[in-house]
Design a protein around this motif. Sequence first.
Motif, short mmCIF file in Angstrom:
data_model
loop_
_atom_site.label_atom_id
_atom_site.label_comp_id
_atom_site.label_asym_id
_atom_site.label_seq_id
_atom_site.Cartn_x
_atom_site.Cartn_y
_atom_site.Cartn_z
N PRO A 35 -87.05 -178.59 46.75
CA PRO A 35 -86.97 -177.12 46.66
C PRO A 35 -88.32 -176.42 46.79
O PRO A 35 -88.37 -175.24 47.14
N PHE A 36 -89.39 -177.10 46.53
CA PHE A 36 -90.70 -176.45 46.52
C PHE A 36 -91.38 -176.47 47.88
O PHE A 36 -92.35 -175.75 48.10
N ILE A 37 -90.89 -177.30 48.77
CA ILE A 37 -91.51 -177.36 50.10
C ILE A 37 -90.75 -176.40 51.01
O ILE A 37 -89.56 -176.57 51.26
N LYS A 38 -91.46 -175.38 51.48
CA LYS A 38 -90.82 -174.37 52.32
C LYS A 38 -90.97 -174.76 53.78
O LYS A 38 -91.85 -175.58 54.14
N THR A 39 -90.14 -174.15 54.62
CA THR A 39 -90.11 -174.55 56.02
C THR A 39 -91.41 -174.24 56.76
O THR A 39 -91.69 -174.82 57.80
N VAL B 127 -95.18 -188.69 62.54
CA VAL B 127 -95.29 -189.32 61.23
C VAL B 127 -94.04 -189.00 60.44
O VAL B 127 -93.65 -187.84 60.32
N ASP B 128 -93.40 -190.07 59.96
CA ASP B 128 -92.17 -189.90 59.18
C ASP B 128 -92.53 -190.07 57.70
O ASP B 128 -93.12 -191.07 57.32
N LEU B 129 -92.16 -189.09 56.90
CA LEU B 129 -92.51 -189.13 55.49
C LEU B 129 -91.25 -189.34 54.66
O LEU B 129 -90.19 -188.82 54.99
N ILE B 130 -91.41 -190.12 53.58
CA ILE B 130 -90.29 -190.26 52.65
C ILE B 130 -90.72 -189.58 51.35
O ILE B 130 -91.75 -189.90 50.78
N ILE B 131 -89.94 -188.59 50.94
CA ILE B 131 -90.35 -187.70 49.86
C ILE B 131 -89.32 -187.73 48.74
O ILE B 131 -88.13 -187.85 49.00
N GLU B 132 -89.78 -187.62 47.54
CA GLU B 132 -88.88 -187.53 46.39
C GLU B 132 -88.00 -186.30 46.49
O GLU B 132 -88.47 -185.21 46.84
N LYS B 133 -86.75 -186.51 46.15
CA LYS B 133 -85.79 -185.42 46.24
C LYS B 133 -86.21 -184.23 45.36
O LYS B 133 -85.99 -183.08 45.71
N SER B 134 -86.80 -184.56 44.24
CA SER B 134 -87.14 -183.50 43.27
C SER B 134 -88.15 -182.51 43.83
O SER B 134 -88.27 -181.38 43.35
N ALA B 135 -88.89 -182.89 44.86
CA ALA B 135 -89.91 -182.00 45.42
C ALA B 135 -89.35 -181.09 46.49
O ALA B 135 -90.01 -180.14 46.92
N THR C 162 -94.75 -170.27 52.34
CA THR C 162 -94.59 -168.98 51.70
C THR C 162 -93.33 -168.97 50.87
O THR C 162 -92.33 -169.58 51.25
N PHE C 163 -93.40 -168.22 49.79
CA PHE C 163 -92.32 -168.15 48.81
C PHE C 163 -91.01 -167.68 49.45
O PHE C 163 -89.94 -168.15 49.11
N THR C 164 -91.14 -166.78 50.40
CA THR C 164 -89.94 -166.17 50.96
C THR C 164 -89.18 -167.07 51.92
O THR C 164 -88.02 -166.82 52.21
N PHE C 165 -89.84 -168.11 52.40
CA PHE C 165 -89.15 -168.99 53.35
C PHE C 165 -88.16 -169.89 52.62
O PHE C 165 -88.23 -170.07 51.41
N LYS C 166 -87.24 -170.48 53.44
CA LYS C 166 -86.26 -171.39 52.85
C LYS C 166 -86.89 -172.74 52.56
O LYS C 166 -87.92 -173.08 53.13
N SER C 167 -86.21 -173.51 51.70
CA SER C 167 -86.68 -174.87 51.43
C SER C 167 -86.34 -175.77 52.62
O SER C 167 -85.41 -175.50 53.37
N VAL C 168 -87.12 -176.86 52.75
CA VAL C 168 -86.88 -177.77 53.87
C VAL C 168 -85.60 -178.56 53.65
O VAL C 168 -85.15 -178.75 52.52
#
Lengths: 246, 252, 300
Positions: free
Chosen positions: C91-95, C81-89, C118-124
């Motif tokens: 930083p909040f989505i972690k890997t 499934v390929d998702l298209i996501i707003e750029k503004s979101a 988790t907070f400690t992970f990097k953003s996607v």
Amino acid sequence: MENKSPIIEIKGLYKSFGKDKDVLKGVNIHVKKGENLVILGKSGSGKSITIKCLVRLVEADRGEIKVFGTDLSKLDNDELNVIRLRIGFLFQNGALYDSMTVRENLGFPLQRHRAEFTESQVNLAIEETLESVGLSEAIDKMPSELSGGMRKRVGLARTLILKPEILLYDEPTTGLDTITSREISELIISIQKKYKTTSIIITHDMACAKFTSNRIVILRDGLVYTEGTYETLEKSEDEWVRSFFI
Amino acid sequence: MVIEIKNTFDGIGEFVLFIFRFFKELFKPPLELREFVKQCYVIGYKSLPLVAITGFIMGLVLTLQSRPTLAEFGAESWLPGMVALSLIREIAPVITALICAGKVSSGIGAELGSMKVTEQIDAMEVSAINPFKYLVVTRILASTLMIPLLVVFADGIGILGGFVGYNIHSELNIVRYNSLVFETLGFVDIFPATIKTFFFGFFIGTIGCFMGFTASNGTESVGKAANSAVVYASLAIFIIDMLAVQLTDLIF
Amino acid sequence: MKKDVGFRWKLGMFVTAGILFFAVTIYFVGKQKNLFGSTFHLKSHFKTVSGLKIGNNVRFSGINIGTVDAIEMISDTSVMVDLIIEKSAQPFIKTDAKVGISSDGLMGEKVLVISPGTFTFKSVKDNDILTSKNAIEMEDLMLSMKKSIDNVALISDNLAQFSYKVNNGDGALSKMISDEQFSSTLQSTLVNLQNSSNEFAKFTESMNSGKGALSKLVTDEKFGKTLDSTMMNLKTGTKGLNETIDAAQNSILLKGYFKKKEKAAKQIEIKKANALKKKNTTIIKSDSTKRLLTPKDSIQ
Ligand SMILES: Nc1ncnc2c1ncn2[C@@H]1O[C@H](COP(=O)(O)OP(=O)(O)O)[C@@H](O)[C@H]1O
Ligand SMILES: [Mg+2]
């Protein structure tokens, strides 16, 4: 004047609407340059159709029409328009454009065919032409504000503004009082003198016919019944012909 | 009977030729720009109040009428979206087109009809001005372009009417209402409906012009031209609408 | 002709407003569908997408942040499934965020839900692949439901049998419940039991306070002490006896007698050992055959 070649030649003109409605059955008319020809005939005898065929508003079924020596039926639209610009047509009720003022009515053909005119030239031509039909004061009125006689004059001015060589009048005095009719008849003559035009005048008004005509043609049953000057026809032995002059 | 049928087909044939002539003249320069602009004003701007009022009422009424059914399911929050959807897809285009059939098409029919009867069209022709280009092309073009614009206004004002209607019974602020509307809308709802309105506009103009331009001489034919313009334009709108729905169904 | 100017501005306003309005509508609808504005892509693999469609919303913390852009079959058990996501979101989505499919209400559309990482992970980053949580399929739900229903059926079956036996069988419980004679016997037994326990009570009472020998044995301290010293005497007596026997073994006179006795004891011991050896081997054999017969057990 008498010896000049005909400027309008109609030979064997046929026109019918539908199967049983033969309106014209071989009309022959010649008009010489500078002549004022009056066409008489009962209502529905095909007088209007005849002059409409001269500008191809109505397409003839058969017959030859030559204007300025050119056969109209062989022309394409652009060539026809060149001929049309040399002919002025005054419609029964003036046919003024309702949505335009008198000034715009006169300016409309100018703006199309005299594109090179400056605005002041356009205004000058409009004022001059209106003056020659005696209606300078009506320049900014709408057609609906004008009386029948004024409408006809404005219509005449609109055809005159392009300085045509032939003028076709369809019942110019019908529906007008005698005084106004007389004024219109005088106008026709004065214009003919001023602009050196050739005219065909359709009318039921014998005073007008007497005043304007050099020659009269009478149509009957789709054919030219007889022709001659006002004076000769008035004294015709044919009772039917004489009935026009009563 | 046979003659009547023949006459009907004769009329249709004449109309088709009329459309062909329109396209032929359309691409022949020059365009009568001034008259075109004037007709845009007459057809577009002058019809706006009428279209706005009907649009507003349609939105309001649609909301009030749909409300009880939706409230039964507890789906009142679907109301704005549903109303917007029906407005944009169907009601605004069709109602606006019908209003314009009554106003624009009959207006053109009467205007050209009376011009024909009083020989104004002949007068134009005789003074070497192409009346088809000047009168017909400009009006059809203006109508084709202005009706879609009017429908856009009707959509917007209709949705506003829906908002007012919604607020009669319950409370919702305009921002939330808007988001409820836009959440429901997709391009599938907008584009086919918009394309449809161009056809509405084209036929409203064409039928009005056809009826006026081909009116026979005689004063009574003016009324006849205006009347048949409304009748046939309305009929054409429903036929186009039906075809559009079928086509949209097929494609999307 | 100059009069034209009077209406021209109205027409201009009309056309501009109409087109502008249309453009704004298109823009907002487009924004809703993520056709415009800056976006990025995320991917995820699912075993099944449960009827997810292109254009369905993607939610993160309950906010719509994008839509499903494409659904592609990769193999018979995997759907990408390929998702298209707003750029503004972004930083909040972690890997380590997880993607799951759920429904928007009972009658609603499917939605993709990204649960925060988790907070400690990097953003996607663009085109990152997120792990998926398998959607709770209706089928799975049904399957587990069926299991528990089967179990319930089994239990109730047993219960039915049990209660039938209780009602109609000859067992003690059945008798206890259904047989009157048995219950009266049981009652008399209980009465007897009570009587005997009463007797016993009396007996222990008399024993605690009484002067009989048994009572003394349990309660008298003096008697206990005497018994102790008697036992001591007995111990020393046997000790002395042991010593006398040792001395007798070492004496020359009695040597021969003792040697004979020792030999006989040894022979008996060897016989015993042989017998033990035979027994052991048979045990080992039987063990190995057991293993051959049940190889699964040995693997397990
Ligand atoms: N477009 C038309 N269709 C059918 N008949 C027509 C048409 N135009 C004119 N006619 C008929 O042709 C005849 C001649 O008309 P017209 O020339 O206008 O008469 P008039 O001599 O009074 O000017 C009339 O009987 C009229 O009914
Ligand atoms: Mg006539």
